[in-house]
Design an enzyme around this catalytic site. Sequence first.
Site, PDB file in Angstrom:
ATOM      1  N   LYS A 174      82.602  91.149  43.647  1.00 28.21           N
ATOM      2  CA  LYS A 174      83.138  91.369  44.982  1.00 28.21           C
ATOM      3  C   LYS A 174      83.266  90.097  45.812  1.00 28.21           C
ATOM      4  O   LYS A 174      82.444  89.199  45.754  1.00 28.21           O
ATOM      5  CB  LYS A 174      82.225  92.342  45.744  1.00 28.21           C
ATOM      6  N   ASN A 188      84.170  90.020  49.746  1.00 31.26           N
ATOM      7  CA  ASN A 188      84.515  90.848  50.903  1.00 31.26           C
ATOM      8  C   ASN A 188      84.821  89.970  52.107  1.00 31.26           C
ATOM      9  O   ASN A 188      84.225  88.910  52.286  1.00 31.26           O
ATOM     10  CB  ASN A 188      83.365  91.792  51.245  1.00 31.26           C
ATOM     11  N   THR A 235     107.386  96.986  57.368  1.00 33.29           N
ATOM     12  CA  THR A 235     107.340  97.937  58.474  1.00 33.29           C
ATOM     13  C   THR A 235     106.765  99.197  57.855  1.00 33.29           C
ATOM     14  O   THR A 235     107.026  99.489  56.679  1.00 33.29           O
ATOM     15  CB  THR A 235     108.731  98.237  59.080  1.00 33.29           C
ATOM     16  N   HIS A 236     105.962  99.920  58.617  1.00 32.16           N
ATOM     17  CA  HIS A 236     105.252 101.099  58.081  1.00 32.16           C
ATOM     18  C   HIS A 236     104.407 100.715  56.863  1.00 32.16           C
ATOM     19  O   HIS A 236     104.156 101.557  56.000  1.00 32.16           O
ATOM     20  CB  HIS A 236     106.224 102.221  57.698  1.00 32.16           C
ATOM     21  N   SER A 238      67.111  93.609  86.947  1.00 35.91           N
ATOM     22  CA  SER A 238      68.213  93.057  86.152  1.00 35.91           C
ATOM     23  C   SER A 238      67.908  91.640  85.673  1.00 35.91           C
ATOM     24  O   SER A 238      68.729  91.031  84.995  1.00 35.91           O
ATOM     25  CB  SER A 238      69.513  93.080  86.962  1.00 35.91           C
ATOM     26  N   ASN A 297      74.343  91.159  98.199  1.00 34.02           N
ATOM     27  CA  ASN A 297      75.647  91.754  97.885  1.00 34.02           C
ATOM     28  C   ASN A 297      76.758  90.704  97.825  1.00 34.02           C
ATOM     29  O   ASN A 297      77.558  90.685  96.888  1.00 34.02           O
ATOM     30  CB  ASN A 297      76.002  92.835  98.905  1.00 34.02           C
ATOM     31  N   LYS A 345      77.324  93.580  84.639  1.00 31.47           N
ATOM     32  CA  LYS A 345      76.917  92.371  83.932  1.00 31.47           C
ATOM     33  C   LYS A 345      76.760  92.534  82.436  1.00 31.47           C
ATOM     34  O   LYS A 345      77.315  91.763  81.653  1.00 31.47           O
ATOM     35  CB  LYS A 345      75.638  91.825  84.553  1.00 31.47           C
ATOM     36  N   GLU A 389      86.305  92.132  59.011  1.00 31.59           N
ATOM     37  CA  GLU A 389      85.872  93.492  59.349  1.00 31.59           C
ATOM     38  C   GLU A 389      85.086  93.488  60.653  1.00 31.59           C
ATOM     39  O   GLU A 389      85.151  94.429  61.448  1.00 31.59           O
ATOM     40  CB  GLU A 389      85.039  94.077  58.213  1.00 31.59           C
ATOM     41  N   GLN A 398      75.644  97.002  89.355  1.00 30.26           N
ATOM     42  CA  GLN A 398      74.832  96.129  88.506  1.00 30.26           C
ATOM     43  C   GLN A 398      75.209  96.279  87.030  1.00 30.26           C
ATOM     44  O   GLN A 398      74.922  95.401  86.219  1.00 30.26           O
ATOM     45  CB  GLN A 398      73.349  96.449  88.732  1.00 30.26           C
ATOM     46  N   TYR A 457      78.510  98.166  98.704  1.00 30.55           N
ATOM     47  CA  TYR A 457      77.783  97.905  97.471  1.00 30.55           C
ATOM     48  C   TYR A 457      77.024  99.149  97.039  1.00 30.55           C
ATOM     49  O   TYR A 457      76.448  99.847  97.875  1.00 30.55           O
ATOM     50  CB  TYR A 457      76.795  96.743  97.659  1.00 30.55           C
ATOM     51  N   SER A 487      78.668  91.133  47.183  1.00 30.84           N
ATOM     52  CA  SER A 487      77.962  92.413  47.176  1.00 30.84           C
ATOM     53  C   SER A 487      76.628  92.223  46.484  1.00 30.84           C
ATOM     54  O   SER A 487      76.506  91.439  45.542  1.00 30.84           O
ATOM     55  CB  SER A 487      78.800  93.440  46.414  1.00 30.84           C
TER      56      SER A 487
HETATM   57  N1  ARG Z   1      70.905  92.752  90.886  1.00 28.82           N
HETATM   58  C1  ARG Z   1      71.853  93.252  91.797  1.00 28.82           C
HETATM   59  C2  ARG Z   1      73.205  93.407  91.074  1.00 28.82           C
HETATM   60  O1  ARG Z   1      73.350  92.853  90.069  1.00 28.82           O
HETATM   61  C3  ARG Z   1      72.029  92.317  92.941  1.00 28.82           C
HETATM   62  C4  ARG Z   1      72.528  92.949  94.189  1.00 28.82           C
HETATM   63  C5  ARG Z   1      71.503  93.842  94.770  1.00 28.82           C
HETATM   64  N2  ARG Z   1      71.919  94.352  96.010  1.00 28.82           N
HETATM   65  C6  ARG Z   1      71.322  95.404  96.556  1.00 28.82           C
HETATM   66  N3  ARG Z   1      71.760  95.815  97.710  1.00 28.82           N
HETATM   67  N4  ARG Z   1      70.359  96.026  95.958  1.00 28.82           N
HETATM   68  O2  ARG Z   1      74.081  94.122  91.500  1.00 28.82           O
END
Ligand code: ARG
Length: 456
Positions: free
Chosen positions: A282, A284, A154-155, A22, A109, A324, A289, A321, A316, A276
Amino acid sequence: MSLWGGRFSEPSDEELRQLNDSIGFDHILYAEDIQGSIIYARALAGAGVITVAEAETIVRGLRQVMEEFDANRFQLAVGDEDIHTAVERRLIEIVGDVGGKLHTGRSRNDQVATDFRLWTMRAADGLVEALRRLQAAIVTVAERHIETVMPGYTHLQPAQPISAAHWLMSFFWMLERDLDRLQSARRRMAVCPLGSGALAGTPFAVDRQQIATDLGFDRPSANSLDAVSDRDFVADMLYAICLCATHLSRLAEDILIYSNPAFGFITLDDRYSTGSSLMPQKRNADPMELARGKTGRLIGNLTGFLSTLKGLPSGYNKDLQEDKEALFDAVETMRRLLPVVEATLRHLRINEEAMAAALTEDLLATDLADYLVGRGMPFRQAHHVVGNVVRMAAERGETLSQLPLSALKDISQVFADDVAAVFSFEHSARQRNSLGGAAPEAVRAQIAEAKARLSN
Ligand code: ARG
């Protein structure tokens, strides 16, 4: 070298490593990871697990690692699976074996849960600030248009006259609730997992209260298993972001409609519109959007992550993971989006004449019914009478105010000369002076309250 080398005789398969690692995204957490480690080293010394001198050596090493990251000089090594591994590996390179004492009683963890909570708390603070700036822009533009009457819908059908300020300010209050959601999510996440170990707590007498306070949390977590297992703070944050983005998306949709030449209510500044490659005429509203479009992805981040969480057994699991990338993406998207929406608003031109030209007299039908009510007629009957009036006007090809009094009287004897006063859009807007209504006076009060919130 991996962190668990003792148990295994062969290194991980290369393709597994690529899937498992990671570091490619969690390096963003370096500051939080190192801050957590600094505080933890001192907590270990406080508990008598390491000496104060050892703790200070570790802290010095960690500061150097921080400088390397800050200066973009940190060199990744093979085996740096994640940010925690990378920082510890480098720490030991710098300070030697004593660096290996840092992880006593700690697990990645509780470490990752701590880092990510800290990071998310700061991200929430950053978004709150950006939202405040957007709200301030809304107030600035609204203040100039308290008397600018436009059709309210409205609508998406013309309904009653409101002011441009009233329309804009409606988004101020949506964002105010978004801000509140971010702050309440932040309150819930300000609980420190560090000292929970892998799942069961730690035998070392680290002062968890002190660790929590030193890191800027409100308190330590109450259950070590919960602390390392749950990521509801991530879901909270994703949800708060989603709803905010949904509001921005609706604002964007209004702006897209109102800037369409068929409406012509607003014109976007050149800097916040795009042209455009083929059609020279145009203009835009791409930023709007994008606000609308990106909201779809943000909702996907939330629903995707909830699906990740739902079947997980206690403790855990590596599935976690996945928290993130979902949240990094959501926060980064908002960080880019909010300033652009703010600037688009600040610089848009409100075309008062186009708004005025769109005011058709049928927008006053409710006022006409209210007029009859003022003369004693029950509203239900008044509604019916005005329905007849509207139909007659359509049949005669006239507007409501063009109908002669005699024609009105043919429908109801309650109509009198003073009915003429009803046919004014400004009059109509002024009538709605209830708290929170569209009348200029009510909107001024609304803006005053908004400013009070902005200033504290
Ligand atoms: N990179 C891991 C995560 O983001 C860290 C924790 C890893 N813990 C483990 N028991 N493998 O969750």
